[in-house]
Design an enzyme around this catalytic site. Structure first.
Site, PDB file in Angstrom:
ATOM      1  N   TYR A   1     114.155  -7.990 -30.008  1.00  0.00           N
ATOM      2  CA  TYR A   1     115.068  -8.894 -30.716  1.00  0.00           C
ATOM      3  C   TYR A   1     114.527  -9.298 -32.077  1.00  0.00           C
ATOM      4  O   TYR A   1     115.068 -10.180 -32.727  1.00  0.00           O
ATOM      5  CB  TYR A   1     115.345 -10.136 -29.866  1.00  0.00           C
TER       6      TYR A   1
ATOM      7  N   ASP B   1     112.879  -1.409 -13.404  1.00  0.00           N
ATOM      8  CA  ASP B   1     113.942  -0.649 -12.730  1.00  0.00           C
ATOM      9  C   ASP B   1     113.909  -0.893 -11.228  1.00  0.00           C
ATOM     10  O   ASP B   1     114.938  -1.134 -10.598  1.00  0.00           O
ATOM     11  CB  ASP B   1     113.879   0.852 -13.079  1.00  0.00           C
TER      12      ASP B   1
ATOM     13  N   ASP C   1     117.163 -10.782 -20.641  1.00  0.00           N
ATOM     14  CA  ASP C   1     118.589 -10.849 -20.963  1.00  0.00           C
ATOM     15  C   ASP C   1     119.394 -10.067 -19.919  1.00  0.00           C
ATOM     16  O   ASP C   1     120.363 -10.563 -19.332  1.00  0.00           O
ATOM     17  CB  ASP C   1     118.789 -10.244 -22.370  1.00  0.00           C
TER      18      ASP C   1
END
Ligand code: NAI
Length: 334
Positions: free
Chosen positions: A124, A204, A228
């Protein structure tokens, strides 16, 4: 005593859900003075920028803000107001509790998770550039300072809220240096909190394990991007985005907002579920040490859900945003 709080209505469903939340908070009897400030698309028309300096100054002054979602254009356009606010105000910790609520239909029961997401760096950073036509570089920044700080926040939260276990979520098998540094910092901090169990999981696998059984986790500690994504996934366990509250916390201020976005598909139709922002408002009351009022708000939301007669469309009902606000406010005062 009255609290001066910066109120950012935001875009899309923002003004509707924020008005609903303000209605409920005023029913608690806690006195608020709302400083309403623009941000998002709504601000561009009048101020020329999505995050006007006056809005930032207001949050800096008041140290507490209550924010509706703001729209961010996809692939181009202005940078996210949220990313700007979190960085400029150094709101480094994103706290997202995910708890099964009474009466809400879900395939999952007894979910009680705390998601702690680093809020200021990672992918970000907005550092993207074209290397040569057809090749783009996007830079992921991970620092020892920010990783240590977010790990300390998570373990302190665990200690003060009686949580038993913190799980760091990573992809250090591939991003050996960046996620490796994040993990090193988490491990160092974990040693200072022997009473809190610590473990790690690859992101994952974490998603798969969460979908199978979210109750096997207690607190999740993540970098910005994984946080997020995983927190939206977790919102799905408790009835969706209309139910998931959040807080952005720093050393010098705090900003409370729901996990969801501006939901342009239902904006202006009185269809949005205001419960996520109302529950974010309860988190704000806790932050202000108005714990009794916070409990009353949460209890009122739970009662309305349990009764099941006043629900928005996302929860299978037909009630509007304003009706839900009135029903919850009535329980708060009643
Ligand atoms: P979104 O969260 O706005 O919507 C996703 C889906 O959930 C939509 O179908 C929407 O109708 C539904 N939904 C969301 N909130 C709801 C509520 N309170 N009640 C009932 N249904 C609800 O996510 P999307 O569509 O990806 O993003 C839309 C815009 O919001 C984008 O511009 C995005 O950048 C922005 N956004 C802003 C955030 C913030 O300001 N904190 C957070 C996430 C997205």
């Amino acid at each position: 005593m009255s609290y001066t709080v910066t109120l950012i209505p935001g875009d899309g469903i923002g003004p509707e859900v924020m008005a609903a939340a303000v209605r409920v908070l005023s029913a608690t009897g806690v006195a608020f003075e709302w400083e309403t400030e623009p941000a998002g698309i709504a601000a561009i028309g009048e101020h020329g920028v999505p995050l006007p300096p006056r809005t930032l100054e207001s949050v800096r002054r008041n140290k507490v803000a209550f924010k509706g979602p703001t729209e961010t254009p996809v692939a181009g356009g202005h940078r996210s107001v949220n990313v700007e606010l979190r960085k400029k105000l150094d709101l480094y910790a994103n706290l997202r509790p995910v708890e099964t609520l009474p009466g809400v239909k879900s395939r999952y029961t007894d979910v009680d998770l705390i998601v702690v997401r680093e809020n200021t760096e990672d992918l970000y950073s907005g550092l993207e550039h074209v290397v040569v036509p057809g090749v783009v570089e996007s830079i992921k920044i991970i620092t020892e300072r920010a990783s240590t700080r977010i790990a300390l926040f998570a373990f302190e939260y665990a200690r003060t809220h009686g949580r038993k276990r913190v799980t760091s979520v990573h992809k250090a098998n591939i991003m050996k240096l960046s996620d490796g540094l994040f993990l090193d910092c988490c491990r160092t901090v974990a040693k200072q909190y022997p009473e809190v169990k610590y473990d790690e999981i690859i992101v994952d696998n974490c998603c798969m394990q969460l979908v199978l059984d979210p109750t096997r986790f207690d607190m999740l500690l993540l970098e910005n991007l994984y946080g997020d994504i995983v927190s939206d996934l977790c919102a799905g366990f408790i009835g969706g985005l209309g139910m998931a509250p959040g807080a952005n916390i720093g050393e010098h201020g705090a900003l409370f907002e729901a996990v969801h976005g501006s939901a342009p598909d239902i904006a202006g139709k009185n269809l949005a579920n205001p419960m996520a922002v109302i529950l974010s408002g309860a988190m704000m009351l806790d932050h202000l040490k108005e714990h009794a009022a916070a409990d009353r708000v949460r209890h009122a939301v739970h009662t309305v859900l349990r009764e099941g007669t006043k629900l928005t469309r996302d929860l299978g009902g037909t009630a509007g945003t304003t009706e839900i606000a009135e029903a919850i406010a009535a329980k708060v005062t009643g």
